[in-house]
Scaffold this motif. Sequence first.
Motif, PDB file in Angstrom:
ATOM      1  N   LYS A 359       0.824  -1.228   0.000  1.00  0.00           N
ATOM      2  CA  LYS A 359       0.000   0.000   0.000  1.00  0.00           C
ATOM      3  C   LYS A 359       0.850   1.266   0.000  1.00  0.00           C
ATOM      4  N   GLY A 360       1.933   1.264  -0.784  1.00  0.00           N
ATOM      5  CA  GLY A 360       2.746   2.462  -0.921  1.00  0.00           C
ATOM      6  C   GLY A 360       3.820   2.649   0.133  1.00  0.00           C
ATOM      7  N   VAL A 361       3.897   1.753   1.099  1.00  0.00           N
ATOM      8  CA  VAL A 361       4.926   1.845   2.134  1.00  0.00           C
ATOM      9  C   VAL A 361       6.238   1.293   1.585  1.00  0.00           C
ATOM     10  N   PRO A 362       7.367   1.971   1.802  1.00  0.00           N
ATOM     11  CA  PRO A 362       8.654   1.467   1.297  1.00  0.00           C
ATOM     12  C   PRO A 362       8.965   0.073   1.833  1.00  0.00           C
ATOM     13  N   PHE A 363       9.519  -0.770   0.972  1.00  0.00           N
ATOM     14  CA  PHE A 363       9.928  -2.102   1.418  1.00  0.00           C
ATOM     15  C   PHE A 363      11.133  -2.565   0.622  1.00  0.00           C
ATOM     16  N   ILE A 364      11.851  -3.501   1.218  1.00  0.00           N
ATOM     17  CA  ILE A 364      12.945  -4.175   0.529  1.00  0.00           C
ATOM     18  C   ILE A 364      12.897  -5.654   0.915  1.00  0.00           C
ATOM     19  N   THR A 365      13.087  -6.515  -0.078  1.00  0.00           N
ATOM     20  CA  THR A 365      13.036  -7.963   0.122  1.00  0.00           C
ATOM     21  C   THR A 365      14.390  -8.564  -0.211  1.00  0.00           C
ATOM     22  N   ALA A 366      14.945  -9.301   0.742  1.00  0.00           N
ATOM     23  CA  ALA A 366      16.199 -10.023   0.528  1.00  0.00           C
ATOM     24  C   ALA A 366      15.911 -11.518   0.506  1.00  0.00           C
TER      25      ALA A 366
END
Length: 395
Positions: A359-366
């Motif tokens: 929902k537009g929140v910054p994220f990063i996936t490792a």
Amino acid sequence: MLRSKVGYSINPDSFMVGVESAKESTKDFSNVKLNFLFTSVKNDIKKVVKGIQSTNNAPIIGCTSSGGIIVPDGFITSENGFGGVLSFNDPNMTVGVACHEAGRDARTIGRKVAIEAVENAKTTRAPAYFYMIASPKEEEEYLMGIQDVIGRVPVFGGSAADDTVEGNWKIICNEKVISDGVAVAFFYTDNEILTSFTGAYKETENIGLITDVKDKRTLVTIDGVSALKKYAHWINVSPNSLKNQNLLVASITKPLGIKDPLGNLTVIRHPMFGNDQGTKTTSDDTITLGNNIVKGTAIIQLEATVDDLINSTGITLKTLRKKMFVTPAAYILFHCGGRKLGIGNRIDEVHKQLLKESKGVPFITAFTFGEYGYHEHSSNICGGLMLSFTSFGKN
């Protein structure tokens, strides 16, 4: 109030990967509190770190990610490597970062790291939450040592990974880049932090008693039967077809699991290696697992389709978001590299799931080779083939 932003780069120059990623991840704020870094084994990681440090002096912590990362813009990878940074800005948050190379006693090293992280935060208190990274070998012992010092503070994180399970992974802690060891970030904050830790596999009727174990991670027998033969019978294939690393791939959609004492969490044990008969260090037809097991406990054969693996990412993030009492400001998402291998060229479908539910929140996936977390009232625990998704609230 916590603010976050993500930056990434596939620049062929490793220093510029750090510069470009960090400039974007700190574009709208100063006073950075922490940089999460996830990068490729193909990069010169010390140069990536120097690139970040040329833009801000906040602590850096992270690891190498298997084959790529996922950010709001998509699945990021290249033949030359990649890097991604998620940065935090929060005047009311204190972070203590520390690391240590592997040694003779992992639990003692865990204690040392915890004490150093507390000291680096310039406090004498236990944190509200902590992040752990380790090499894929002694995660449970490091975790116990850390908890010897700070108690059962909630954990999230994952083990460093490479692209080919060759041991090329790296742990990153400020200017230090190590191959074997542990690093932590201790968070001192009143902000809500919450983790969703799951394998999202279905249980089958194939359940047995672990009757012999060697060196904590070698499953020798189930119900008194050679483990590889028992597992092969459960999934209806020949034991010979599961020898060596054939087992790692075959078990992605059919792993093993153990239940926590309360029954709230089924923790995945990824069968990694089907041992040949007559080796010097193992009995015939044993299974090397990615995490520890204990004799006298039950083990369950689990299953999931590739569709299940993909859809579970969106479901898990949605569940996490709905459990938050405050508005999320950042997501740190650890997704098993083995699951990614099973998903294959459909990985863009995972990005679509995460983009929709973030929902537009910054994220990063490792993509990691082991995942850490808890569920409801379970203890902190390490698993494989799992999702460890964590949300940081704005306030």
